[in-house]
Write a protein that holds these residues in place. Structure first.
Motif: not given
Length: 411
Positions: A214-217, A261-271, A287-292
């Motif tokens: 992803s180019p953004i977080t 090195g993005e290896r994980l993709r998360f979704y943020w639910e809530g405020m 953690l090389k994780a991206c909240v996409v």
């Protein structure tokens, strides 16, 4: 950090927001325009079309939280009988007023919040805004006008839409008594057209995160969402998001991921937890994780807006927001977005003072796991009250989730 990668837009945003608040301040002090306070979901389009300068207390609450000013201010509101369990946007904002403090001075060079001529709220995203605005109606002795949205709906009915559209039409009549002139239908159509255009551009920006990497977080989105909240319905928001989309697409072309090195993709639910955005951004990056993607930022994508049917489409746009839907709709929505954004797990933020936008309390994460095999974790915190948050606990939860996902891939 991502802010430096989106440097052009970030610099424009600073100027844009400063101009917005200084114009509000000038309107309030010179009485050159009537000032309306409005809730973030609307109905800003009607107010803008009627010539009001529009101020958003929720934006001020978020700013107090982001600058870590909120926690001591909350106590001032508590001392006046406002419970520590209610919205910390509300209590920090009222606490700031009671203490004659604001975050606007240091951020934008204005001396205080603009004095309202009218307060206008919509309950589609929050039921406590009525009580919030009632406080200021008593303080400033001005009218507080509300639009009451049917809540926890699965599918919109014609009756739902007609109900809210009728309330919006009545609202315009009431506002004309404050503004001194009736709503111009052609001006409303143009305002809705611009609002739709800005919303579509905002959606385009958010959907660039469907790419891997992803180019953004999510953290970029929380920074750059201010114009879609406070300037929706004007040309400046459209121009800003057109440039932001271009800069983001340049990142894609240059191959610059948001998280190396993005290896994980998360979704943020809530405020968001406004005072801890930097903490979370650094944690995920390590953690090389991206909240996409996030429910919060997608809440300002109003695809239903139609300048040829302004009242009905405004009603639909506000009724369709995720926070206003029932559990069945939310489950289907989250399953779909997990697929579309190729998400590994959902991070549910249980915000202590925001039950209306907390979706962990009726078994939703458990159903997603059992019925859809969607992994998740719950983070405990709040919008603004940092006393409700533990960095160590949150780090442990996120690291354990990341390890669980990576271990599953090795099997």
């Amino acid at each position: 950090m991502t802010q430096t990668r989106l440097a052009r837009s970030t610099q424009k945003l600073k100027t844009l927001m400063k101009d917005y608040y200084q114009e509000l301040d000038e309107a309030s002090r010179s009485h050159s325009r009537k000032v309306a306070w409005c809730t973030s979901a609307g109905p800003v389009e009607i107010l803008t079309a009627m010539g009001f300068a529009v101020y958003f207390p929720e934006n001020h609450g978020a700013l107090l939280g982001a600058r870590r000013l909120a926690t001591p201010l909350i106590g001032k509101a508590n001392a006046q009988g406002y419970s520590p369990d209610i919205c910390s946007y509300l209590t920090s904002d009222i606490g700031a007023y009671l203490g004659n403090e604001t975050a606007l001075g240091a951020a934008y060079g204005v001396r205080g919040i603009p004095k309202p001529d009218v307060l206008v709220y919509n309950t589609s995203q929050c039921r406590e805004v009525q009580d919030w605005f009632s406080f200021y109606a008593r303080e400033f002795k001005v009218p507080s006008l509300g639009v009451f949205s049917p809540w926890k709906i699965t599918e919109l009915s014609r009756a739902n839409i007609a109900d809210v559209a009728g309330q919006l039409k009545d609202l315009a009549v009431q506002l004309s008594r404050v503004s001194g002139s009736p709503l111009d239908p052609e001006r409303l159509k143009e305002t809705v057209r611009l609002s739709s255009q800005a919303s579509n551009l905002w959606k385009h920006f958010l959907e660039t995160a469907k790419r891997k990497p992803s180019p953004i977080t999510f953290f970029d989105a929380t920074i750059h969402m201010a114009p879609i909240v406070v300037m929706r319905g004007g040309q400046r928001a459209c121009d800003y998001y057109r440039d932001l989309v271009k800069e983001t697409e340049d990142l894609i072309v240059s191959g610059a991921p948001a998280v190396a090195g993005e290896r994980l993709r998360f979704y943020w639910e809530g405020m968001p937890n406004w005072g801890k955005l930097r903490f979370f951004s650094d944690l995920f990056e390590n953690l090389k994780a991206c909240v996409v993607a996030s429910t919060y930022c997608l809440s300002w994508v109003f695809e239903e807006l139609d300048c040829d049917n302004p009242f009905e489409s405004l009603a639909q746009a506000n009724l369709r927001v995720f926070i206003n839907r029932d559990e069945r709709y939310k489950e289907d929505y989250l399953a779909g977005i997990t697929r579309d954004y190729q998400i590994d797990a959902i991070l549910f933020h249980e915000a202590k003072t925001c039950p209306y936008n907390t979706n962990t309390r009726f078994g939703l994460p458990q159903r997603l796991q059992a019925e859809r095999s969607i992994a998740s974790a719950v983070l405990y915190g709040d919008l603004c009250d940092l006393r409700c948050f533990s960095e160590e606990q949150s780090r442990t939860v996120v690291e354990a989730l990341a390890e669980q996902i990576m271990a599953g891939r090795r099997v």
